[in-house]
Design an enzyme around this catalytic site. Structure first.
Site, PDB file in Angstrom:
ATOM      1  N   SER A 259      41.692 -44.448 -62.039  1.00 14.64           N
ATOM      2  CA  SER A 259      40.623 -43.922 -62.866  1.00 14.64           C
ATOM      3  C   SER A 259      39.419 -44.371 -62.230  1.00 14.64           C
ATOM      4  CB  SER A 259      40.792 -43.486 -64.132  1.00 14.64           C
ATOM      5  OG  SER A 259      40.502 -44.713 -64.833  1.00 14.64           O
ATOM      6  N   ARG A 260      38.201 -43.803 -62.451  1.00 17.62           N
ATOM      7  CA  ARG A 260      36.947 -44.428 -62.068  1.00 17.62           C
ATOM      8  C   ARG A 260      35.909 -45.137 -63.014  1.00 17.62           C
ATOM      9  NH1 ARG A 260      33.656 -38.721 -60.628  1.00 17.62           N
ATOM     10  NH2 ARG A 260      33.690 -37.641 -62.894  1.00 17.62           N
TER      11      ARG A 260
ATOM     12  N   LYS B 247      42.588 -21.729 -66.992  1.00 19.40           N
ATOM     13  CA  LYS B 247      41.268 -21.260 -66.521  1.00 19.40           C
ATOM     14  C   LYS B 247      41.471 -20.995 -64.995  1.00 19.40           C
ATOM     15  CE  LYS B 247      38.437 -23.152 -70.342  1.00 19.40           C
ATOM     16  NZ  LYS B 247      39.803 -23.364 -70.889  1.00 19.40           N
TER      17      LYS B 247
ATOM     18  N   LYS C 181      39.922 -24.923 -59.680  1.00 17.20           N
ATOM     19  CA  LYS C 181      41.375 -25.471 -59.833  1.00 17.20           C
ATOM     20  C   LYS C 181      42.312 -24.508 -59.362  1.00 17.20           C
ATOM     21  CE  LYS C 181      42.777 -28.464 -61.939  1.00 17.20           C
ATOM     22  NZ  LYS C 181      42.939 -29.894 -61.676  1.00 17.20           N
TER      23      LYS C 181
ATOM     24  N   VAL D 108      45.186 -28.371 -74.572  1.00 21.41           N
ATOM     25  CA  VAL D 108      45.828 -29.566 -75.064  1.00 21.41           C
ATOM     26  C   VAL D 108      45.221 -29.955 -76.438  1.00 21.41           C
ATOM     27  CG1 VAL D 108      46.928 -31.802 -74.951  1.00 21.41           C
ATOM     28  CG2 VAL D 108      46.651 -30.208 -72.830  1.00 21.41           C
TER      29      VAL D 108
ATOM     30  N   GLY E 253      43.875 -31.765 -79.069  1.00 24.67           N
ATOM     31  CA  GLY E 253      43.468 -33.097 -79.534  1.00 24.67           C
ATOM     32  C   GLY E 253      42.793 -33.714 -78.417  1.00 24.67           C
TER      33      GLY E 253
END
Length: 336
Positions: free
Chosen positions: A38-39, A131, A143, A172, A174
């Site tokens: 990850s960044r 989406k 996407k 999702v 939470g």
């Protein structure tokens, strides 16, 4: 499945990435390596506190951006399985920053594919979203493009045994930025803003999302798009579950939002099969025989014109079931 294998998760410090990491160590303690890519250095630092080296010697934290193909190639070196969870996902932010969304969600997908070929990865599972189905916003469009790229990557693999597949699901419960944590944070103020009182969404737990990724990782033949059978909820029921005494002003739909989400369109129905727990949209030009796939998984073709829409679902969460799920999956201290 993952014992003695190396797994890399892009976007590994996000909600799903952390849940995947927990699941992998719980189910496959002999996993060779888990690489969190990850960044965000702060999130990596915080996550590293949960996985001290003396107890989790297999874990690695790799700073990098999916926009950087060379960095991905280096990170993928020696990796067996890649789970691609990195994305720019906030709809209004994507609407106002389109270039950035395209660079991450489309360019990043291309980079993951190229790096996977370059590094000799065996399987790639990419995360999609409801989406991406008949998109009306930029996030969904990027996407959908990402989904198409991963599915088409199987056609250019040649003799390479690598398999690319996609999993698509709804909100999702939470996860960062979703409506339930937002409502929980706002209920102390006594006001829960509602975009549209008729709004519905598909709902899946982190555990359900993790299980689906693992299913695809184990069973995909290459080119499938998996969709779970999950319940919907009404936004008004979520508000009632969390803040029954709160004011609920109607503020209007945000840029790029739908009232109802869809995961399978009527046009998709001609390539869609029912696997029991999941639906699967098969590629139009698979590298394998559809009849063999149908026999292997006892797959049943859905009716022509079938669509899967959150507003026309047959399975619904109630106010009571939502309260139970929130206390179990989002906030154990939740009281109503």
């Amino acid at each position: 499945m993952l014992n003695n294998k190396s797994v890399l998760i892009t976007g590994g410090t996000g909600s799903l990435g952390k849940a995947l990491t927990r699941e992998i160590f719980a189910k496959w303690p002999e996993v060779k390596k888990v690489i969190v890519f990850s960044r965000d250095e702060q999130k990596q630092f915080q996550m590293a506190q949960e996985y001290p080296e003396d107890k989790f010697p297999q874990i690695r934290f790799f700073i990098g951006d999916v926009r950087d193909e060379k960095r991905l190639v280096r990170a993928f070196n020696g990796v067996d399985y890649v789970i691609h969870a990195a994305a720019m996902k906030h709809v209004p932010i994507a609407e106002y920053n389109p270039d950035e969304c395209i660079k991450t969600n489309i360019g990043g997908a291309q980079n993951v594919i190229h790096a996977a070929f370059e590094a000799g990865v065996k399987r790639v599972v990419a995360l999609s979203t409801d989406k991406a189905c008949a998109p009306i916003n930029l996030y969904g469009a990027t996407k959908l493009t990402s989904d198409k790229l991963f599915i088409a990557a199987n056609n250019i693999s040649g003799s390479n045994p690598i398999k690319f597949s996609v999993v698509r699901y709804g909100n999702v419960m939470g996860s960062n930025g979703s409506v339930i944590p937002f409502f929980l944070s706002r209920r102390t103020e006594g006001v829960l803003p509602i975009t549209d009182p008729d709004m519905t969404r598909f709902n899946i737990s982190l555990k359900g999302g993790v299980n689906m990724v693992m299913y695809a990782l184990e069973h995909a033949w290459g080119g499938e798009l998996f969709v779970p059978k999950i319940p919907s909820y009404r936004i008004m029921d979520v508000a009632e579950a969390i803040g029954p005494d709160c004011e609920k002003p109607i503020i209007g739909i945000r840029p790029g939002e739908k009232v109802h989400e869809e995961m399978i369109t009527a046009s998709d129905s001609y390539n869609t099969y029912d696997l029991g727990k999941y639906y699967v949209i098969l590629p139009s030009t698979p590298k394998w025989k559809i009849s063999d796939f149908v026999n292997q998984f006892s797959a049943k073709k859905v009716k022509a014109g079938f669509n899967y829409n959150s507003g026309e679902n047959h399975d619904w969460e109630t106010v009571d079931s939502l309260r139970k799920l929130i206390s179990e999956h989002v906030d154990s201290t939740f009281k109503y």
